[in-house]
Write an enzyme that holds these catalytic residues in place. Sequence first.
Site, PDB file in Angstrom:
ATOM      1  N   ILE A  19       5.606  -4.608  13.424  1.00  0.00           N
ATOM      2  CA  ILE A  19       6.053  -3.371  12.783  1.00  0.00           C
ATOM      3  C   ILE A  19       5.603  -3.391  11.320  1.00  0.00           C
ATOM      4  O   ILE A  19       6.403  -3.609  10.403  1.00  0.00           O
ATOM      5  CB  ILE A  19       7.581  -3.191  12.876  1.00  0.00           C
ATOM      6  CG1 ILE A  19       8.052  -3.293  14.325  1.00  0.00           C
ATOM      7  CG2 ILE A  19       7.986  -1.824  12.296  1.00  0.00           C
ATOM      8  CD1 ILE A  19       9.554  -3.227  14.502  1.00  0.00           C
ATOM      9  N   PRO A  20       4.299  -3.172  11.095  1.00  0.00           N
ATOM     10  CA  PRO A  20       3.839  -3.070   9.709  1.00  0.00           C
ATOM     11  C   PRO A  20       4.547  -1.888   9.046  1.00  0.00           C
ATOM     12  O   PRO A  20       4.678  -0.812   9.650  1.00  0.00           O
ATOM     13  CB  PRO A  20       2.337  -2.808   9.846  1.00  0.00           C
ATOM     14  CG  PRO A  20       1.991  -3.228  11.244  1.00  0.00           C
ATOM     15  CD  PRO A  20       3.221  -3.002  12.054  1.00  0.00           C
ATOM     16  N   HIS A  21       5.021  -2.091   7.835  1.00  0.00           N
ATOM     17  CA  HIS A  21       5.740  -1.021   7.153  1.00  0.00           C
ATOM     18  C   HIS A  21       5.556  -1.139   5.649  1.00  0.00           C
ATOM     19  O   HIS A  21       5.251  -2.218   5.136  1.00  0.00           O
ATOM     20  CB  HIS A  21       7.224  -1.032   7.521  1.00  0.00           C
ATOM     21  CG  HIS A  21       7.900  -2.342   7.264  1.00  0.00           C
ATOM     22  ND1 HIS A  21       7.790  -3.407   8.127  1.00  0.00           N
ATOM     23  CD2 HIS A  21       8.682  -2.763   6.238  1.00  0.00           C
ATOM     24  CE1 HIS A  21       8.486  -4.428   7.656  1.00  0.00           C
ATOM     25  NE2 HIS A  21       9.028  -4.070   6.500  1.00  0.00           N
ATOM     26  N   ALA A  22       5.715   0.002   4.980  1.00  0.00           N
ATOM     27  CA  ALA A  22       5.550   0.022   3.527  1.00  0.00           C
ATOM     28  C   ALA A  22       6.277   1.232   2.949  1.00  0.00           C
ATOM     29  O   ALA A  22       6.509   2.224   3.641  1.00  0.00           O
ATOM     30  CB  ALA A  22       4.063   0.097   3.176  1.00  0.00           C
TER      31      ALA A  22
END
Length: 150
Positions: free
Chosen positions: A65-68
């Site tokens: 779950i790449p998140h930014a």
Amino acid sequence: MNKVANIFSAQDVLLDLDVNSKLALFEAVGKLWEDHHVIAAGQVIKSLLEREQLGSTGLGQGVAIPHARIKGLTEPKAIFVRTKEPLDFDSPDTVPVSLFFVLLVPSGATEEHLLVLSEIVDLLADNKFRQHLKSCQKPDHVHELFLNGK
């Protein structure tokens, strides 16, 4: 409708994306966001790479779950990606990743961000749900899965 299904649509689904690195994945995601949501691809790529430098967003079991946080964004947005071949994503279990739920949230988001992340983790932790995601042939089927939950 659950929180997850509210933050993306079938147009935000990439199936069998042919990439061979985190950077290539983030570039494809950045392009989609720029094309569909008028969020600068460069800003998306930079923010996701910076977050990955803090530690991998790979959860294990072939999921990440790449998140930014994105300055100027007013509500959470997401893209679901299933890659053609699994990528090494430095997951705790060392299993390569092919299911990515990429999440962008407003720079000031806190509780809402955590609630959405929690819901995503809960859905993706379910083996049956992951198997369904791996067999979906159309973006609208992926969105329906998230809409209906487990």
